[in-house]
Design a protein around this motif. Structure first.
Motif: not given
Length: 135
Positions: A1-2, A5, A23-24, A26-27, A101, A103, A132
């Motif tokens: 995991m980040y 984000v 997505a963010a 989840l990440l 990260c 996204v 991503h």
């Protein structure tokens, strides 16, 4: 995991903003934070005179409210509205704030994007962290 984000948000119908937010989430997992960033492009000086009085400040307030509501629906999320050129400003903001990260939603590329490059393409090429791209 980040841990952090960054999600640049464009209110363009051609981009999958909901997909980028999902997505963010989840990440980032349960412990990571999410920053929603919207870049307001500067209006050319020749066009400002054609805008109604107070248009820019009202538009900014509406964008800030919408982005804030989006952030409120996510765990550990904040929203930021800045002015500048979208690609460069996203990269500058990321460099200053240090997300690990990004996204970013992207539209389907057309011929113009292949010749000029889109915001997502610029971020992918120049970001110093993971990126991503959601289509």
């Amino acid at each position: 995991m980040y841990k952090h984000v960054l999600v640049p948000v464009s209110f363009d119908n051609e981009r999958d903003g909901a997909g980028a937010l999902a997505a963010a989430k989840l990440l980032a997992g349960d412990s990571g934070k999410i920053s929603l960033l919207h870049v307001i492009e500067q209006v050319p000086s020749y066009a400002i005179s054609y805008l109604p009085s107070g248009y820019q400040s009202e538009a900014r307030k509406a964008i800030e409210a919408e982005l804030s509501a989006m952030a409120a629906a996510l765990p550990k999320a904040d929203s930021f509205v800045v002015e500048g050129h979208s690609g460069r400003t996203i990269l500058d903001w990321a460099e200053a704030q240090g997300p690990d990260c990004i996204v970013i939603a992207s539209h389907r590329p057309g011929m113009q994007d292949l010749l000029l490059g889109s915001t997502a393409a610029k971020v992918v090429r120049h970001a110093t962290c993971a990126v991503h791209v959601i289509r």
